[in-house]
Scaffold this motif. Structure first.
Motif, PDB file in Angstrom:
ATOM      1  N   ILE A 199       0.775  -1.209   0.080  1.00 34.26           N
ATOM      2  CA  ILE A 199       0.000   0.189  -0.045  1.00 34.26           C
ATOM      3  C   ILE A 199       0.903   1.367  -0.067  1.00 34.26           C
ATOM      4  CG2 ILE A 199      -1.597   1.201   1.187  1.00 34.26           C
ATOM      5  CD1 ILE A 199      -2.793  -1.193   0.072  1.00 34.26           C
ATOM      6  N   HIS A 200       1.679   1.359   0.944  1.00 33.44           N
ATOM      7  CA  HIS A 200       2.681   2.476   1.276  1.00 33.44           C
ATOM      8  C   HIS A 200       3.525   2.791   0.099  1.00 33.44           C
ATOM      9  CE1 HIS A 200       0.403   4.260   4.262  1.00 33.44           C
ATOM     10  NE2 HIS A 200       0.481   3.044   4.884  1.00 33.44           N
ATOM     11  N   GLY A 201       4.038   1.476  -0.362  1.00 33.23           N
ATOM     12  CA  GLY A 201       4.992   1.864  -1.603  1.00 33.23           C
ATOM     13  C   GLY A 201       4.382   2.253  -2.883  1.00 33.23           C
ATOM     14  N   GLY A 202       3.085   1.538  -3.053  1.00 32.54           N
ATOM     15  CA  GLY A 202       2.098   2.051  -4.164  1.00 32.54           C
ATOM     16  C   GLY A 202       2.022   3.449  -4.150  1.00 32.54           C
ATOM     17  N   ILE A 203       1.727   3.972  -2.883  1.00 26.31           N
ATOM     18  CA  ILE A 203       1.566   5.490  -2.728  1.00 26.31           C
ATOM     19  C   ILE A 203       2.785   6.500  -2.987  1.00 26.31           C
ATOM     20  CG2 ILE A 203       0.447   7.380  -1.266  1.00 26.31           C
ATOM     21  CD1 ILE A 203      -1.407   5.316  -0.022  1.00 26.31           C
ATOM     22  N   LEU A 204       3.856   5.816  -2.245  1.00 24.86           N
ATOM     23  CA  LEU A 204       5.135   6.792  -2.176  1.00 24.86           C
ATOM     24  C   LEU A 204       6.156   6.474  -3.189  1.00 24.86           C
ATOM     25  CD1 LEU A 204       5.463   6.528   1.985  1.00 24.86           C
ATOM     26  CD2 LEU A 204       5.212   8.449   0.478  1.00 24.86           C
ATOM     27  N   GLY A 205       5.748   5.468  -3.869  1.00 21.79           N
ATOM     28  CA  GLY A 205       6.907   5.302  -4.892  1.00 21.79           C
ATOM     29  C   GLY A 205       6.855   6.480  -5.916  1.00 21.79           C
ATOM     30  N   ARG A 206       8.311   6.967  -6.109  1.00 23.86           N
ATOM     31  CA  ARG A 206       8.680   7.853  -7.206  1.00 23.86           C
ATOM     32  C   ARG A 206       8.403   7.487  -8.665  1.00 23.86           C
ATOM     33  NH1 ARG A 206      13.983   9.411  -4.139  1.00 23.86           N
ATOM     34  NH2 ARG A 206      13.619   7.032  -3.957  1.00 23.86           N
ATOM     35  N   ARG A 207       7.262   7.860  -9.293  1.00 25.17           N
ATOM     36  CA  ARG A 207       7.108   7.211 -10.617  1.00 25.17           C
ATOM     37  C   ARG A 207       8.191   7.692 -11.498  1.00 25.17           C
ATOM     38  NH1 ARG A 207       3.464   6.086  -6.735  1.00 25.17           N
ATOM     39  NH2 ARG A 207       1.343   6.126  -7.556  1.00 25.17           N
ATOM     40  N   GLY A 208       8.707   6.698 -12.198  1.00 19.29           N
ATOM     41  CA  GLY A 208      10.197   7.073 -12.978  1.00 19.29           C
ATOM     42  C   GLY A 208      11.334   6.640 -12.271  1.00 19.29           C
ATOM     43  N   THR A 209      11.523   7.006 -11.020  1.00 22.75           N
ATOM     44  CA  THR A 209      12.591   6.479  -9.975  1.00 22.75           C
ATOM     45  C   THR A 209      12.540   5.248  -9.354  1.00 22.75           C
ATOM     46  OG1 THR A 209      12.788   8.995  -9.540  1.00 22.75           O
ATOM     47  CG2 THR A 209      14.282   7.501  -8.207  1.00 22.75           C
TER      48      THR A 209
END
Ligand SMILES: NC(=O)c1ncn([C@@H]2O[C@H](COP(=O)(O)O)[C@@H](O)[C@H]2O)c1NC=O
Length: 526
Positions: free
Chosen positions: A72-82
C-alpha cells in the motif's frame, strides 16, 4: 502488474462514496478498499478489490492494522520514474489516488461520558499515514480527504486518471491541514489529562488550534501592518452567531478595525434579552439602549454620544427593520450595521449609502445560552488563554449593602448598566437611566477619572445624570468614586464589592442617600 492505476478508498464518513467510486471506475481506475468501505461498495455492485486480498494480510487487531503494508505505502509513495524497478520487483502497483477520511475523533470526544478507551480507539493511524504519504507524493498522487471535493475531482479527471499538478498540490495542502488539525485535537485531548484520567485536569500542555483564513485584509490596525482574518476551523467553530458566521450583504470590504469593533458590538448586544441597539466606537460601547421599538432604541443609543457615534458600528439583536435602517442612514455616517437578519427592503434603503457595510449573522442565542468560547490575547512571545467572560448576574444575585434600598426600576437600570459595563474597557463606568446609557467612561487608568468622563460625556450630550444609576466594572478602592457620583446626582450604584475599604464606600453611599448593590462578580476587560 495492473495496467490501470489504483484508487484506494478508505473512509469513515461514507457519504457520497458510492457515486464517487462509480465515477472513478468510469475515469479508468481500479478500486482498492478497506473492510467497511469495501462491503458498502460491494453491496452496490461496485467492482472493488479488498485491501487484505491485495496485500495477502488480513485486517487485524480490531482494525488497528488494515492498510499499513509496503504494497500500500510503496504504491502511494513510489516515485514514478525513479522507483519503478523496485516497485516491479516487489509487485507493487501504482496507487494514483487516495480517498481517505479519518476516524471521527472530534465526534467521539464530544460525546458525554466518553471513555479514554473510546477516545484512544478513535485515533486513526493507518488513515493519516496514507493521507500524509499521498500528500508527500503529490507530484504523482492525488489525495482526497473531504467528500465536498468528490465532485470537483471527478470533473477534473474526466475520462482519465490524471489530475493537474495544481489540483494535486491544492489537495495535498488540504490533506496536511487536515492531519495537522486532527493531531492537534488529539494532543489537546490527551495533553489536558493526567495519567489517562477521563476528566480534563487543565488547559492542554500545548495549545493546538487551527484557524482558517476567511479573508485577506487590506491592512491591519494601521496601514503599515499586513493582516488577515482567520476563523476557527469548522469542526471547532461554535454553531452560534458571531462575527465569524456573519455574511456581508453590501458595502466596502471589512477592515481589521471593522471586524474587531463589530465583534465588540455584537457580543455586547447579545447580553440583552429585550430588543436592544449597541453603538461601538474603538471597541467600546458609546451608546446602548433597550426598546421594543427599534428606531427608538437606535435614536436613544445614538443620543448618548452623537460625537463618538460618528463612523461607529451599530448592532441589533432583532431583525433589522426598514425604519431603523432608514433612521440610521438619514442620521449619521456609519461604518457597519449588523443584525441577526434584515427585513425585505432594508438593502434598498441602505443602498443609498453604498459603502455602508450591512451584515447579517443569524439568530442570536439568549444571554444564558451563549456558548462558552476561549478568549486569546497575544503577548510578545506568548498567548494568554482564558474562558470568555459570560458571567451573568440577575436581580437575585444582588446584595444590597446600603440603608437605602433600590427601587424595582433602579434594579432594572442597575442590571442594564452592569450588562453594558461588562463590554466597556476597564476602568469602566456606565451611567444609565430608563434602560439607556447616559454616559460611558472607558479605559481610564483611574476609576474616578472614568466616572468624571462619564459625567462630562453626559453633559456634552445634554443628558441629565440626576437620578441616573451607575455601574462600575470593579470595586471602588476609595470613597472618591462614590462622592463623585453623588456630585452628579447618581441615585443607585452597582459594583462587585470586595475592596478592603468597602466599609468606607458603603458609608459614603449612606451619607449621600445612594442605594448600592454588590454583584460579587468583576468584569475587567482589557
Ligand atoms: N489501521 C489501518 O491500517 C487503517 N487504514 C485505514 N484506516 C481507517 O479506516 C477507516 C475506514 O475503515 P472501513 O473501510 O473499514 O470502514 C478510515 O477512516 C481509515 O482512515 C485505518 N484505521 C485506523 O488506523
Amino acid at each position: 502488474m495492473a495496467t490501470k492505476p489504483f484508487a484506494l478508498l478508505s473512509v469513515s464518513d461514507k457519504s457520497n462514496i458510492i457515486e464517487f467510486a462509480q465515477g472513478l471506475i468510469q475515469s479508468g481506475f481500479n478500486l482498492l478498499s478497506t473492510g467497511g468501505t469495501y462491503r458498502l461498495l460491494k453491496e452496490h455492485d461496485v467492482a472493488v478489490t479488498e485491501v487484505s486480498d491485495y496485500t495477502g494480510f488480513p485486517e487485524m487487531m480490531d482494525g488497528r492494522v488494515k492498510t499499513l503494508h509496503p504494497k500500500i505505502h510503496g504504491g502511494i509513495l513510489g516515485r514514478r520514474g525513479t522507483d519503478d524497478t523496485v516497485m516491479n520487483s516487489h509487485s507493487i502497483d501504482r496507487i494514483d489516488l487516495v480517498v481517505v477520511n479519518l476516524y471521527p475523533f472530534a465526534e467521539t470526544i464530544a460525546r458525554a461520558n466518553v471513555t479514554m478507551n473510546d477516545a484512544i480507539e478513535n485515533i486513526d493511524i493507518g488513515g493519516p499515514t496514507m493521507v500524509r504519504a499521498a500528500a508527500k507524493n503529490h507530484a504523482h498522487v492525488g489525495i482526497v480527504t473531504d467528500p465536498a471535493d468528490y465532485e470537483r475531482v471527478l470533473i477534473a479527471l474526466g475520462d482519465g486518471t490524471e489530475l493537474t499538478t495544481a489540483l494535486r498540490y491544492d489537495l495535498a495542502v488540504k490533506a496536511f491541514e487536515h492531519t495537522a488539525q486532527y493531531d492537534g485535537m488529539i494532543a489537546n485531548f490527551l495533553g489536558s489529562r493526567v495519567n489517562d484520567t477521563q476528566e480534563p485536569e487543565s488547559f492542554p500542555r500545548t495549545f493546538n488550534v487551527q484557524f482558517e483564513k476567511a479573508q485577506d485584509l487590506r491592512y491591519g490596525e494601521n496601514p503599515h501592518q499586513n493582516a488577515a482574518f482567520y476563523t476557527e476551523n469548522q469542526s471547532l467553530k461554535s454553531q452560534q452567531s458571531s462575527i465569524a458566521t456573519a455574511k456581508q450583504l453590501q458595502g466596502k470590504a471589512l477592515s481589521y478595525n471593522n471586524i474587531a469593533d463589530t465583534d465588540a458590538a455584537l457580543e455586547c448586544v447579545k447580553a440583552f434579552n429585550a430588543s436592544a441597539c449597541v453603538i461601538v466606537k474603538h471597541a467600546n460601547p458609546c451608546g446602548v439602549a433597550v426598546d421594543q421599538d427599534q428606531v427608538a432604541a437606535y435614536k436613544t443609543a445614538f443620543s448618548t454620544d452623537p460625537e463618538s457615534s460618528f463612523g461607529g458600528i451599530i448592532a441589533f439583536n432583532r431583525p433589522l427593520t426598514v425604519a431603523a435602517a432608514k433612521a440610521i442612514i438619514d442620521n449619521q455616517f456609519v461604518e457597519v450595521i449588523i443584525a441577526p437578519s434584515i427585513e425585505d427592503g432594508v438593502l434598498e434603503t441602505t443602498a443609498t449609502k453604498k459603502n455602508v457595510r450591512v451584515l447579517v449573522c443569524g439568530e442570536l442565542p439568549a444571554p444564558a445560552q451563549r456558548d462558552s468560547q476561549l478568549d486569546y490575547k497575544r503577548v510578545n512571545g506568548g498567548l494568554l488563554v482564558q474562558e470568555q467572560d459570560l458571567g451573568l448576574i440577575t436581580a437575585n444575585d444582588l446584595k444590597i449593602v446600603t440603608d437605602v434600598q433600590p427601587t424595582e426600576a433602579q434594579i432594572a437600570d442597575l442590571l442594564f448598566s452592569w450588562n453594558v459595563a461588562k463590554y466597556v474597557k476597564s476602568n469602566a463606568i456606565v451611567y444609565a437611566k430608563n434602560q439607556r446609557t447616559i454616559g460611558v467612561g472607558a479605559g481610564q487608568m483611574s476609576r474616578v477619572n472614568s466616572a468624571r468622563i462619564a459625567a462630562i460625556k453626559a453633559e456634552h450630550a445634554g443628558l441629565v445624570t440626576e437620578g441616573a444609576v451607575m455601574a462600575s466594572d470593579a470595586f471602588f478602592p476609595f470613597r472618591d468614586g462614590i462622592d463623585n457620583a453623588a456630585e452628579v446626582g447618581i441615585s443607585a450604584i452597582i459594583q462587585p464589592g470586595g475592596s478592603m475599604r468597602d466599609d468606607e464606600t458603603i458609608a459614603a453611599a449612606n451619607e449621600h442617600g445612594i442605594a448600592m448593590v454588590f454583584t460579587g462578580m468583576r468584569h475587567f476587560r482589557h
